[in-house]
Structures are given as structure tokens and as C-alpha cells.
Motif scaffolding. Structure first.
Motif, mmCIF file in Angstrom:
data_model
loop_
_atom_site.group_PDB
_atom_site.id
_atom_site.type_symbol
_atom_site.label_atom_id
_atom_site.label_comp_id
_atom_site.label_asym_id
_atom_site.label_seq_id
_atom_site.Cartn_x
_atom_site.Cartn_y
_atom_site.Cartn_z
ATOM 1 N N UNK A 76 -5.604 -10.864 -2.061
ATOM 2 C CA UNK A 76 -6.088 -11.477 -3.292
ATOM 3 C C UNK A 76 -7.056 -10.540 -4.023
ATOM 4 N N UNK A 77 -7.968 -9.925 -3.280
ATOM 5 C CA UNK A 77 -8.959 -9.064 -3.918
ATOM 6 C C UNK A 77 -8.390 -7.724 -4.352
ATOM 7 N N UNK A 78 -7.384 -7.212 -3.651
ATOM 8 C CA UNK A 78 -6.712 -5.995 -4.120
ATOM 9 C C UNK A 78 -6.067 -6.279 -5.472
ATOM 10 N N UNK A 79 -5.465 -7.448 -5.601
ATOM 11 C CA UNK A 79 -4.861 -7.841 -6.876
ATOM 12 C C UNK A 79 -5.926 -7.958 -7.968
ATOM 13 N N UNK A 82 -7.212 -4.333 -8.929
ATOM 14 C CA UNK A 82 -6.286 -3.554 -9.761
ATOM 15 C C UNK A 82 -6.108 -4.205 -11.139
ATOM 16 N N UNK A 83 -6.085 -5.533 -11.205
ATOM 17 C CA UNK A 83 -5.984 -6.223 -12.503
ATOM 18 C C UNK A 83 -7.210 -5.971 -13.369
ATOM 19 N N UNK A 88 -7.103 1.111 -5.695
ATOM 20 C CA UNK A 88 -7.098 1.072 -4.239
ATOM 21 C C UNK A 88 -6.830 2.489 -3.763
ATOM 22 N N UNK A 89 -7.744 3.056 -2.972
ATOM 23 C CA UNK A 89 -7.609 4.426 -2.494
ATOM 24 C C UNK A 89 -7.032 4.484 -1.090
ATOM 25 N N UNK A 90 -7.424 3.537 -0.252
ATOM 26 C CA UNK A 90 -6.882 3.427 1.100
ATOM 27 C C UNK A 90 -6.374 2.008 1.253
ATOM 28 N N UNK A 91 -5.060 1.826 1.362
ATOM 29 C CA UNK A 91 -4.510 0.472 1.480
ATOM 30 C C UNK A 91 -5.034 -0.251 2.722
ATOM 31 N N UNK A 92 -4.849 -1.536 2.719
ATOM 32 C CA UNK A 92 -5.265 -2.404 3.825
ATOM 33 C C UNK A 92 -4.822 -1.830 5.167
ATOM 34 N N UNK A 93 -5.773 -1.791 6.115
ATOM 35 C CA UNK A 93 -5.442 -1.400 7.488
ATOM 36 C C UNK A 93 -6.327 -2.207 8.431
ATOM 37 N N UNK A 94 -5.849 -2.407 9.675
ATOM 38 C CA UNK A 94 -6.642 -3.199 10.622
ATOM 39 C C UNK A 94 -7.735 -2.379 11.290
ATOM 40 N N UNK A 95 -8.848 -3.019 11.552
ATOM 41 C CA UNK A 95 -9.883 -2.492 12.440
ATOM 42 C C UNK A 95 -9.834 -3.436 13.635
ATOM 43 N N UNK A 106 -14.272 1.020 -8.503
ATOM 44 C CA UNK A 106 -14.404 0.223 -9.715
ATOM 45 C C UNK A 106 -13.963 1.050 -10.924
ATOM 46 N N UNK A 107 -14.199 0.537 -12.120
ATOM 47 C CA UNK A 107 -13.750 1.209 -13.340
ATOM 48 C C UNK A 107 -14.536 2.479 -13.657
ATOM 49 N N UNK A 108 -15.660 2.703 -12.954
ATOM 50 C CA UNK A 108 -16.430 3.936 -13.124
ATOM 51 C C UNK A 108 -16.179 4.930 -12.005
#
Length: 122
Positions: A76-79, A82-83, A88-95, A106-108
Motif C-alpha cells: 500500500x505504501x509503495x503505491x 510512487x503515486x 522505490x530504490x530497493x523493492x520489498x524484501x524480508x528481514x 521522496x520528491x527531493x
């Protein structure tokens, strides 16, 4: 509302950096028993306001500390990120045993992490 819950300090020389933060601020470092070289940082009494963090060896191109924001759903937050014009620089991964993480900006161009806590993450 999502809050900053953790910070990460990248270091070319973790032993040297730990000595600096211990001597200057009195922070405590504990080696994490996980799948990567990582140290947990205790910055003070848990009864006082503030957050704890961690330290790892610097990845190529990594500059500055990274704040991590806890979210209810990584997808939800990746969406939302990006919206809203972020990236997103490193996609979701498990820890393992902690949760799921993604590295974003962010935009800056300011880098931050998002984490969805899940003790069953593998």
C-alpha cells in the motif's frame, strides 16, 4: 499515522564508528544475530522519548543516516509513494524474524526506509 521507528548508520569502518558514538553520546552497540553483519544501537533509556537504531557496513553509493518508517502494508505504501512522486530504490524484501522492508525516496531525493513488522518474515 506512520512514525519513524528506527535509523540506520552506514559505516566504512563499523568498529571506528561505534567507538565514536559510544564516546561522544554513550550509545550501546550489540551485534545482531541475523543473516547480515549488523549492530543494534541503544541510544538511551526506553522510558525517554527517542528511537534506537542500527549500523551496517556502507553499501556502494550510500550516504547519510536512513530513517525507517513503520507502515501497515508495504504494498500500500509503495503505491502511495510512487503515486506521490517518490521512488522505490530497493523493492520489498524480508528481514527474517523482523518484517518486510523497502528503501524509497521522496520528491527531493531524500532516502528513507519503510517496514511492515512481521515476526514470521522469512
Amino acid at each position: 499515522m506512520s512514525r519513524i521507528v528506527h535509523f540506520d548508520i552506514p559505516s566504512d569502518n563499523p568498529e571506528r564508528a561505534q567507538k565514536f558514538y559510544q564516546e561522544v553520546f554513550g550509545w550501546e552497540f550489540t551485534k545482531w544475530d541475523g543473516p547480515m553483519e549488523y549492530w543494534m544501537i541503544k541510544t538511551g533509556d526506553d522510558k525517554q522519548p527517542g528511537i534506537n537504531g542500527g549500523m551496517a557496513r556502507r553499501m556502494p553509493g550510500q550516504i547519510g543516516m536512513t530513517n525507517t518508517i513503520e507502515v501497515s502494508s508495504i504494498e500500500e505504501y509503495i503505491s502511495k509513494i510512487t503515486s506521490g512522486g517518490g521512488q522505490v530504490h530497493t523493492p520489498k524484501f524480508p528481514i527474517p524474524g523482523v518484517g518486510h522492508f523497502a528503501l524509497c525516496s521522496d520528491t527531493d531525493g531524500n532516502i528513507f526506509g519503510i517496514i511492515q513488522m512481521d515476526s514470521n518474515a522469512k
